[in-house]
Design a protein around this motif. Structure first.
Motif, PDB file in Angstrom:
ATOM      1  N   THR A 112      18.611  -9.686  24.706  1.00  0.00           N
ATOM      2  CA  THR A 112      19.628 -10.441  25.429  1.00  0.00           C
ATOM      3  C   THR A 112      19.058 -11.809  25.782  1.00  0.00           C
ATOM      4  O   THR A 112      17.863 -12.063  25.646  1.00  0.00           O
ATOM      5  N   ARG A 113      19.927 -12.701  26.256  1.00  0.00           N
ATOM      6  CA  ARG A 113      19.466 -14.011  26.702  1.00  0.00           C
ATOM      7  C   ARG A 113      18.423 -13.876  27.816  1.00  0.00           C
ATOM      8  O   ARG A 113      17.447 -14.630  27.876  1.00  0.00           O
ATOM      9  N   GLU A 116      12.782 -14.380  29.622  1.00  0.00           N
ATOM     10  CA  GLU A 116      11.572 -13.761  30.170  1.00  0.00           C
ATOM     11  C   GLU A 116      10.392 -13.970  29.219  1.00  0.00           C
ATOM     12  O   GLU A 116       9.277 -14.302  29.637  1.00  0.00           O
ATOM     13  N   ILE A 117      10.650 -13.775  27.934  1.00  0.00           N
ATOM     14  CA  ILE A 117       9.580 -13.913  26.958  1.00  0.00           C
ATOM     15  C   ILE A 117       9.189 -15.380  26.796  1.00  0.00           C
ATOM     16  O   ILE A 117       8.010 -15.708  26.611  1.00  0.00           O
ATOM     17  N   ALA A 158      11.139 -19.103  18.322  1.00  0.00           N
ATOM     18  CA  ALA A 158      12.551 -19.179  18.694  1.00  0.00           C
ATOM     19  C   ALA A 158      12.867 -18.197  19.812  1.00  0.00           C
ATOM     20  O   ALA A 158      12.349 -17.068  19.828  1.00  0.00           O
ATOM     21  N   PHE A 159      13.725 -18.619  20.723  1.00  0.00           N
ATOM     22  CA  PHE A 159      14.148 -17.769  21.844  1.00  0.00           C
ATOM     23  C   PHE A 159      15.674 -17.781  21.950  1.00  0.00           C
ATOM     24  O   PHE A 159      16.244 -18.026  23.010  1.00  0.00           O
ATOM     25  N   LEU A 160      16.331 -17.539  20.810  1.00  0.00           N
ATOM     26  CA  LEU A 160      17.786 -17.442  20.699  1.00  0.00           C
ATOM     27  C   LEU A 160      18.507 -18.786  20.844  1.00  0.00           C
ATOM     28  O   LEU A 160      19.723 -18.810  21.012  1.00  0.00           O
TER      29      LEU A 160
END
Length: 597
Positions: free
Chosen positions: A337-338, A343-344, A386-388
Motif C-alpha cells: 500500500t502507499r 514506511e520503506i 521506486a516507492f510507487l
C-alpha cells in the motif's frame, strides 16, 4: 592542504565526440593527463582464477612448485607479493594446511629473504619479498610447497610492485553506491543534512545533476560502468574488455571490494582484478569493508592503483519488508500500500544516512592520498529505488517492478580530483554511466579498447570544454527505452504484449514526471525518438527506420549467457565452482530481493 599534482600536457587534444567547444568558439584548453612512471609487473602466466572465501585472484598453472625467471624482467627495487591457497572437496577436514616457502634464488642473494606461508583450505595466505637492488639475469622466484593428499595447491600470480618512484603513483577510484537515487543525496535534490559526507565531496569536485543509468537493476548498469557497453545487446560480439583489464595491461595494480551477487565473480566482474573481494554483504559490513580497503590502499602508496568500491548498504530489503516473506522465505503475492511504501522510503532514507556516515573514513583516506599523489575519484550509483511514485516498487528484473522514471534512472555522479578537477561545479546536461570508463582511460593516457562504446568526458571533467548538447542519455529495461536530451525525457514503453506507448516530460519544470506532454508536443517526441535511434547506433544497436529494437528478454538472455560462459571457462574447478560460487551467488541474490520464487 591538497598538493598540486604533476600533470602531463599533450601537444594536441584528442577529439572528444561527447564534448563541444564553448559558445565563444575559442580554442579549447589543453587537457591534462595523469602520468605513470613505474607500474606493476605480473610474473608468470595467469591461466585462470580461483575464488577462496569470497576473494578471487588470478593463479599460475597447476603445480606444487613454481619457478619464475626474474632476470629477464629487469626487476630492481621492487616488492613481490605472493599468495597461496589449497582447494579440496567439502568432505576434507577444513583445518588441512601445508607449509610453503618462497624466496629469490640468485648468486650472492642466498635465502635470507625467504618467507614462509601456511596454505589453507578456503582462504588465501599472502607474503611479500623485498628487492633492494637490481637482480642478475639468472635470478628466479621460487615457490615451494607440498600439497596434502586430496588437495590442489594454487599459487596466485605474483605481482612485482615498485619499491620507490621518483614521481607519485596515481590512484584511480570508481565508487558505486548501489540503489542510491539522486534525490536522496544532499546537493542533488536530497534533504539538507541527510548526506553531509557526500555533500562535502561534491562541493570539492564536479556534480553531474542529470546522470542517467543505462539500466534499472544492478547488472546492466555496472556492465555500462565497467565495460562501457549496452548490456544485452552485444552478446554476438563477445564479452567486451573491462576497465580493470585495461588498467592492468597498463601496469596498474587493480583492486576491488564489492557486495558480490550481480557485481561478483559469477558475472565476470573479477576479470582483470589482482584482488577481487566480494565478501561484503551490505549495511552491517560497510565499516569493515572500508577498513579493509584502507589497508589495501596504504600498501599501494608507491603503486599506480585502480580501485573499484561497491556496496549494497542501501540495497538491503528493510525490516519493514520481512513480513512480506513467508516462513520459507518466499515472497507473499501482494502489492504494498502507499503507507507501506512510505514506511520503506523512510527506512531507506535512514540507510542512506548511515551509509554516508560509514563512508567518512574512506573519504578521509582518499583526501590523505591526494596530498601525496594524483587521485581521481568517480562516485555514482547503478539505479535508484521506486516507492510507487509511478506504480513501480523497489527495482529488479521482474517486469512488474519496472519503470523508467527518474526514481529509478536518475543517479548522482561526483567527479573529484584535487589539482585535476575544478571544485564546486555543476553540469545539468544528461550523461551516462558508460561515459565513466572511457573518461578514466583518457585521463590516464591509456588507449581505450574498441569494445568500449561510450564517449569520454575527460575534457568536460577538467573544464576544458562543455558537454556536447546535441547528444542525449538513454536507459533501457525489458525492451522498453527512455531517452533524455536537455530538459525533456521520452519514455517508450514496449510491453511484451500490447501497443507501444510514448510518454514525454519536461523534467526541468516537472521533475516528478506527472504531466505527459505527448498530446501537445508530438513533434518533439518524434524528433527525440529519432535521436534515440541515432544514439543507439553509438552502441552498435540498429533497427529499421522509425522503430526501436524489440528484445524484452535481452537482459535475461545475456545473464544466462554469462552463467553458461562461467560454467564452461574453468573445467579444472568446475565442481568447486558449482558447489560454492553458484550456491553463494544464488543465496546472495535472494537476500538482495532479486529471487522471489
Amino acid at each position: 592542504m591538497i598538493r598540486t599534482v604533476r600533470l602531463v600536457l599533450p601537444l594536441a587534444v584528442l577529439a572528444c565526440s561527447d564534448a563541444a567547444p564553448p559558445p565563444q568558439q575559442q580554442a579549447p584548453a589543453k587537457v591534462p593527463r595523469i602520468a605513470v612512471e613505474a607500474g606493476v609487473v605480473r610474473l608468470g602466466r595467469g591461466t585462470d582464477r580461483v575464488v577462496q572465501a569470497g576473494v578471487s585472484k588470478p593463479v599460475l598453472p597447476l603445480s606444487a612448485d613454481a619457478v619464475i625467471d626474474l632476470g629477464a624482467a629487469g626487476l630492481g627495487q621492487r616488492i613481490i607479493d605472493v599468495g597461496v591457497t589449497l582447494q579440496g572437496p567439502p568432505t576434507l577436514d577444513r583445518q588441512t594446511s601445508a607449509a610453503c616457502r618462497t624466496w629469490i634464488e640468485a648468486p650472492g642473494v642466498g635465502e635470507a629473504n625467504a618467507q614462509t606461508l601456511e596454505a589453507r583450505l578456503d582462504r588465501w595466505s599472502e607474503a611479500s619479498l623485498r628487492i633492494e637492488a637490481p637482480l642478475p639475469a639468472v635470478a628466479r622466484l621460487r615457490l615451494d610447497c607440498a600439497a596434502p593428499s586430496g588437495t590442489l595447491l594454487r599459487w596466485a600470480q605474483p605481482l612485482a610492485r615498485p619499491l620507490a618512484s621518483a614521481e607519485p603513483a596515481p590512484l584511480i577510484v570508481l565508487i558505486s553506491l548501489d540503489t542510491l537515487r539522486a534525490d536522496h543525496v544532499t546537493g542533488f535534490g536530497g534533504p539538507e543534512g541527510l548526506t553531509p559526507q557526500l555533500e562535502a565531496l561534491g562541493a570539492e569536485g564536479l556534480r553531474f545533476q542529470s546522470t542517467v543509468a543505462e539500466g534499472t537493476w544492478t547488472l546492466p548498469s555496472h556492465y555500462a560502468m565497467l565495460r562501457s557497453a549496452l548490456y544485452g545487446y552485444d552478446i554476438e560480439r563477445g564479452r567486451p574488455s573491462s576497465l580493470a583489464e585495461v588498467f592492468a595491461g597498463a601496469g596498474y595494480h587493480t583492486l576491488a571490494a564489492t557486495g558480490g551477487g550481480f557485481v561478483g565473480v559469477f558475472f565476470y566482474f573479477d576479470q582483470g582484478f589482482d584482488h577481487f573481494d566480494e565478501r561484503w554483504q551490505g549495511t552491517d559490513d560497510l565499516t569493515a569493508q572500508v577498513d579493509a580497503v584502507r589497508r589495501r590502499l596504504e600498501a599501494s602508496r608507491g603503486v599506480p592503483t585502480f580501485l573499484f568500491f561497491h556496496t549494497y548498504a542501501v540495497h538491503e530489503p528493510s525490516a519493514v519488508e520481512q513480513a512480506w516473506y513467508d516462513e520459507h522465505g518466499k515472497w507473499r503475492k501482494f502489492w504494498p500500500t502507499r503507507q507501506h511504501a512510505e514506511e520503506i522510503r523512510d527506512f531507506y532514507a535512514s540507510l542512506v544516512a548511515r551509509m554516508d556516515r560509514d563512508l567518512a573514513p574512506l573519504f578521509a583516506t582518499l583526501r590523505a592520498h591526494a596530498e601525496e599523489r594524483p587521485v581521481l575519484v568517480v562516485l555514482t550509483s547503478d539505479h535508484g529505488e521506486a516507492f510507487l511514485e509511478h506504480g513501480g516498487f523497489r527495482h529488479g528484473y521482474n517486469r512488474t517492478r519496472q519503470t523508467l522514471h527518474d526514481e529509478l534512472t536518475r543517479v548522482p555522479m561526483i567527479v573529484w580530483g584535487p589539482g585535476l578537477i575544478p571544485a564546486d561545479r555543476e553540469i545539468h546536461w544528461p550523461v551516462m554511466l558508460s561515459n565513466i570508463a572511457p573518461s578514466m582511460l583518457e585521463a590516464t593516457g591509456i588507449e581505450r579498447p574498441p569494445s568500449m562504446m561510450g564517449r569520454s568526458l575527460w575534457a568536460v571533467w577538467t573544464g576544458s570544454t562543455e558537454v556536447n548538447r546535441t547528444t542525449g542519455a538513454l536507459s533501457q529495461t525489458q525492451g522498453s527505452w527512455a531517452f533524455r536530451a536537455g530538459n525533456h525525457k521520452l519514455i517508450v514503453k514496449m510491453p511484451p504484449k500490447g501497443e507501444r506507448a510514448l510518454l514525454l516530460y519536461d523534467v526541468e519544470n516537472d521533475p516528478e514526471e506527472r504531466e505527459d506532454l505527448l498530446a501537445r508536443d508530438g513533434e518533439r517526441a518524434d524528433a527525440m525518438l529519432e535521436q534515440l535511434r541515432t544514439r543507439l547506433l553509438d552502441f552498435g544497436v540498429s533497427s529499421p527506420s522509425g522503430t526501436l529494437p524489440e528484445c524484452p528478454d535481452c537482459e535475461i538472455n545475456a545473464a544466462s549467457a554469462f552463467l553458461h560462459g562461467v560454467m564452461q571457462d574453468d573445467p579444472q574447478n568446475i565442481e568447486l565452482f558449482r558447489q560454492r560460487v553458484r550456491e553463494e551467488t544464488e543465496a546472495r541474490l535472494k537476500a538482495l530481493g532479486y529471487a522471489e520464487d
